[in-house]
Scaffold this motif. Structure first.
Motif, PDB file in Angstrom:
ATOM      1  N   ASN A  56      35.547  52.721  47.498  1.00 45.95           N
ATOM      2  CA  ASN A  56      37.296  52.856  47.927  1.00 45.95           C
ATOM      3  C   ASN A  56      37.479  54.715  48.618  1.00 45.95           C
ATOM      4  O   ASN A  56      38.193  55.259  48.318  1.00 45.95           O
ATOM      5  CB  ASN A  56      38.603  52.950  46.488  1.00 45.95           C
ATOM      6  CG  ASN A  56      37.686  53.772  45.858  1.00 45.95           C
ATOM      7  OD1 ASN A  56      37.068  54.216  45.417  1.00 45.95           O
ATOM      8  ND2 ASN A  56      38.269  53.867  44.867  1.00 45.95           N
ATOM      9  N   TYR A  90      47.464  49.994  38.422  1.00 42.87           N
ATOM     10  CA  TYR A  90      46.852  49.454  39.698  1.00 42.87           C
ATOM     11  C   TYR A  90      46.369  50.462  40.940  1.00 42.87           C
ATOM     12  O   TYR A  90      45.105  50.081  41.393  1.00 42.87           O
ATOM     13  CB  TYR A  90      46.636  48.491  39.873  1.00 42.87           C
ATOM     14  CG  TYR A  90      46.919  47.299  38.830  1.00 42.87           C
ATOM     15  CD1 TYR A  90      45.232  46.776  38.087  1.00 42.87           C
ATOM     16  CD2 TYR A  90      47.412  46.405  37.646  1.00 42.87           C
ATOM     17  CE1 TYR A  90      45.124  45.156  37.819  1.00 42.87           C
ATOM     18  CE2 TYR A  90      47.669  45.607  36.589  1.00 42.87           C
ATOM     19  CZ  TYR A  90      46.489  45.024  36.241  1.00 42.87           C
ATOM     20  OH  TYR A  90      46.087  43.970  35.908  1.00 42.87           O
ATOM     21  N   ALA A 120      43.472  53.125  39.687  1.00 44.81           N
ATOM     22  CA  ALA A 120      42.703  52.724  38.606  1.00 44.81           C
ATOM     23  C   ALA A 120      41.262  52.688  40.269  1.00 44.81           C
ATOM     24  O   ALA A 120      41.185  52.224  40.940  1.00 44.81           O
ATOM     25  CB  ALA A 120      42.799  51.514  38.753  1.00 44.81           C
ATOM     26  N   ASP A 121      40.528  52.470  39.802  1.00 43.29           N
ATOM     27  CA  ASP A 121      38.702  52.497  40.223  1.00 43.29           C
ATOM     28  C   ASP A 121      38.150  51.089  39.903  1.00 43.29           C
ATOM     29  O   ASP A 121      37.013  50.687  41.273  1.00 43.29           O
ATOM     30  CB  ASP A 121      38.018  53.691  40.053  1.00 43.29           C
ATOM     31  CG  ASP A 121      38.929  55.230  40.871  1.00 43.29           C
ATOM     32  OD1 ASP A 121      38.574  55.238  42.105  1.00 43.29           O
ATOM     33  OD2 ASP A 121      38.695  56.018  40.030  1.00 43.29           O
ATOM     34  N   LEU A 122      37.751  50.670  38.946  1.00 47.99           N
ATOM     35  CA  LEU A 122      37.798  49.850  38.117  1.00 47.99           C
ATOM     36  C   LEU A 122      38.693  49.485  37.099  1.00 47.99           C
ATOM     37  O   LEU A 122      39.648  49.835  36.647  1.00 47.99           O
ATOM     38  CB  LEU A 122      36.335  49.792  37.594  1.00 47.99           C
ATOM     39  CG  LEU A 122      35.779  49.766  36.664  1.00 47.99           C
ATOM     40  CD1 LEU A 122      34.892  48.312  37.624  1.00 47.99           C
ATOM     41  CD2 LEU A 122      34.265  50.090  36.333  1.00 47.99           C
ATOM     42  N   VAL A 123      38.693  47.804  37.484  1.00 43.68           N
ATOM     43  CA  VAL A 123      39.655  47.231  35.809  1.00 43.68           C
ATOM     44  C   VAL A 123      38.405  46.580  34.820  1.00 43.68           C
ATOM     45  O   VAL A 123      37.394  45.889  35.028  1.00 43.68           O
ATOM     46  CB  VAL A 123      40.776  46.298  36.778  1.00 43.68           C
ATOM     47  CG1 VAL A 123      41.589  46.003  35.825  1.00 43.68           C
ATOM     48  CG2 VAL A 123      42.123  46.686  37.781  1.00 43.68           C
ATOM     49  N   ALA A 138      44.214  42.341  39.052  1.00 45.49           N
ATOM     50  CA  ALA A 138      42.806  43.398  40.094  1.00 45.49           C
ATOM     51  C   ALA A 138      42.585  42.513  40.986  1.00 45.49           C
ATOM     52  O   ALA A 138      42.441  43.596  41.858  1.00 45.49           O
ATOM     53  CB  ALA A 138      42.215  42.988  38.689  1.00 45.49           C
ATOM     54  N   LYS A 194      42.972  44.646  44.669  1.00 47.26           N
ATOM     55  CA  LYS A 194      41.691  44.843  45.694  1.00 47.26           C
ATOM     56  C   LYS A 194      40.968  45.588  44.556  1.00 47.26           C
ATOM     57  O   LYS A 194      40.540  47.126  45.023  1.00 47.26           O
ATOM     58  CB  LYS A 194      41.549  45.610  47.023  1.00 47.26           C
ATOM     59  CG  LYS A 194      42.985  44.156  48.027  1.00 47.26           C
ATOM     60  CD  LYS A 194      42.670  44.800  48.859  1.00 47.26           C
ATOM     61  CE  LYS A 194      43.734  45.726  49.744  1.00 47.26           C
ATOM     62  NZ  LYS A 194      43.983  45.628  50.862  1.00 47.26           N
ATOM     63  N   LYS A 195      40.622  45.605  43.343  1.00 47.75           N
ATOM     64  CA  LYS A 195      39.814  46.858  42.379  1.00 47.75           C
ATOM     65  C   LYS A 195      38.885  45.627  41.811  1.00 47.75           C
ATOM     66  O   LYS A 195      38.808  44.400  42.118  1.00 47.75           O
ATOM     67  CB  LYS A 195      40.585  46.938  41.059  1.00 47.75           C
ATOM     68  CG  LYS A 195      42.106  47.519  41.863  1.00 47.75           C
ATOM     69  CD  LYS A 195      41.144  49.380  42.340  1.00 47.75           C
ATOM     70  CE  LYS A 195      42.660  49.212  42.568  1.00 47.75           C
ATOM     71  NZ  LYS A 195      41.981  51.147  43.314  1.00 47.75           N
TER      72      LYS A 195
END
Length: 453
Positions: free
Chosen positions: A270, A336, A339-342, A358, A362-363
């Protein structure tokens, strides 16, 4: 186009950040698009209900007492079986009376029930609406997001009277009711246990809405949460309840930190670049139910012992952007965005709202392959990072753990995905798959057909 109808949607709570509330919002939106008038009916713990029935709240003292005396798991024997049944019918009569008064004014053509006929937390509501339907002969679409037998705590009735009650009302066999299961597993169980046929219809999502992104409203989100721009934000978007397996995510964050050197100085998918000062921050956006307070204590203890940085931000999150006590409150979607990661380590789900959220955000998603995911979602073809599908054991405090092999594999795959140049395209591909199987058009077509019958 079919004639406009007046439709009631009923649940214990509405306008919250739980999956059922979100599904109700989607149905309301689509039904209004189709020209129908929709009224939301719930208990008092709500936001946006058109009519409140106090006795629908499952965490009230009398309803909690019924639950805890109806199932052996809770170990309560405060009432005799006949007294317990009388209490159930007393509450049911209150619900029935309140709904009838509202119906006399509204004259509903259709009722959508969510979990009213299936959940173990409030079994009195089931007989209330079964009686209402038999009196009114109004068509009903009953969606069973969570059937009581799916949960350990509801699997053994406390006495024969409760067993008979469940067999009659949870759910009832009535000709005016169309039953909806949200997975093929739930559909099979409903048929095997009750001889009731149901239609499978999973959770859906509005993929046509504007993409979630940083804007003027949420630009200060990280500052409010206490996270620096270069920190790695790992989001746990679910409520805090035991079946969500949050302890797996805590262990995952701890293990991921050991690989920090692999990502420092590299551009992530990202565009973010971590530095030596970057912190891996575990952000928990969901609230803990009253019944999950003991679990909350356990995971807070695990977090402290692991040494990871964690932020519990549920007080800053609501279903929609709002203001509470002159303080800005964000939507779950704002979480969301940043966030960089879920993480999605749920051990069981009726379907999987946070998974599809998620996807739209687009995570990259790290998930435990719970049964419904394996049966119904995995085959759709998404890219994701897997914790595997088996736990390795349970700690002395009752928290689950993964094998070292599965955890290490998940961590290494995460590092690869977070730094890969192909990740953005993979995430776009996930959106295309999600829209095909779970877009609003799928629900709109389903509801149009169901209402026209």
């Amino acid at each position: 186009m079919s004639k406009s109808k007046k439709i009631a949607i009923v649940h214990y709570r509405v306008g919250r950040t739980d999956g059922v509330s979100f599904e109700i919002d989607k149905r309301k939106c689509i039904l209004q698009r189709l020209g129908h008038e929709v009224k939301l009916i719930s208990g008092p713990v709500q936001s946006g209900a058109d009519f409140v029935i106090d006795e629908l709240e499952f965490d009230s003292t009398p309803i909690r007492a019924i639950k805890e005396n109806s199932f052996k798991y809770f170990g309560k024997l405060d009432y005799t079986p006949s007294d317990l049944i009388n209490r159930i019918y007393f509450v049911a009569a209150k619900i029935e009376e309140a709904f009838l008064k509202y119906h006399e004014n509204q004259k509903f053509d259709l009722i959508l029930l969510h979990n009213i006929f299936s959940h173990g937390r409030h079994i009195a509501a089931a007989s209330a609406f079964a009686n209402l339907i038999q009196k009114l002969h109004i068509p009903v679409i009953a969606t069973h997001h969570d059937c009581y037998w799916e949960r350990e705590e509801y699997q053994e009735p406390s006495n024969n009277e409760i067993k008979k009650y469940l067999e009659i009302f949870v759910p009832p066999y009535l000709k005016w009711v169309t039953h909806i299961s949200i997975s093929s597993i739930a559909q099979s169980q409903l048929w095997e246990k009750r001889g009731i046929k149901s239609v499978v219809f999973p959770d859906i999502f509005d993929f046509k809405q504007r993409a979630w992104q940083t804007d003027e409203y949420n630009s200060d989100f990280l500052t409010r949460v206490g996270v620096k721009p270069r920190d790695l934000v790992i989001l746990q978007a679910t409520r805090i309840v035991e079946r969500k397996g949050i302890e797996i995510a805590i262990h995952f964050v701890k293990e991921l930190e050991k690989y920090k050197r692999k990502v420092v100085g590299k551009k992530l998918y990202n565009g973010k670049m971590l530095t030596g000062d970057s912190v891996f921050v575990f952000v928990l956006a969901g609230y803990a139910e009253e019944s999950a307070q003991n679990y909350l204590i356990k995971i807070k203890k695990q977090i402290k012992e692991s040494g990871i940085e964690a932020k519990f931000i549920h007080s800053l999150i609501a279903a929609k952007r709002s203001e509470v006590n002159n303080e800005k409150v964000y939507s779950l979607w704002d979480a969301y965005v940043h966030a960089d990661l879920v993480t999605y380590p749920s051990l069981s789900e009726g379907w999987g709202n946070q998974f599809i959220e998620a996807v739209f955000a687009k995570k990259p998603i790290v998930l435990f392959e719970y049964p419904v995911f394996k049966a119904d979602i995995k085959k759709e073809g998404y890219d994701y990072i897997s914790f595997g599908d088996k736990i390795d054991g349970v700690t002395d405090s009752g928290l689950v753990r993964l094998s070292n092999r599965n955890m290490e594999k998940a961590v290494k795959n995460t590092i690869q995905i977070m730094t890969s140049k192909t990740t953005v395209e993979q995430l776009k591909g996930n959106i295309r798959i999600g829209e095909k199987y779970h877009g609003f058009s799928v629900l709109q077509n389903f509801l149009r057909k169901a209402i026209s019958k």
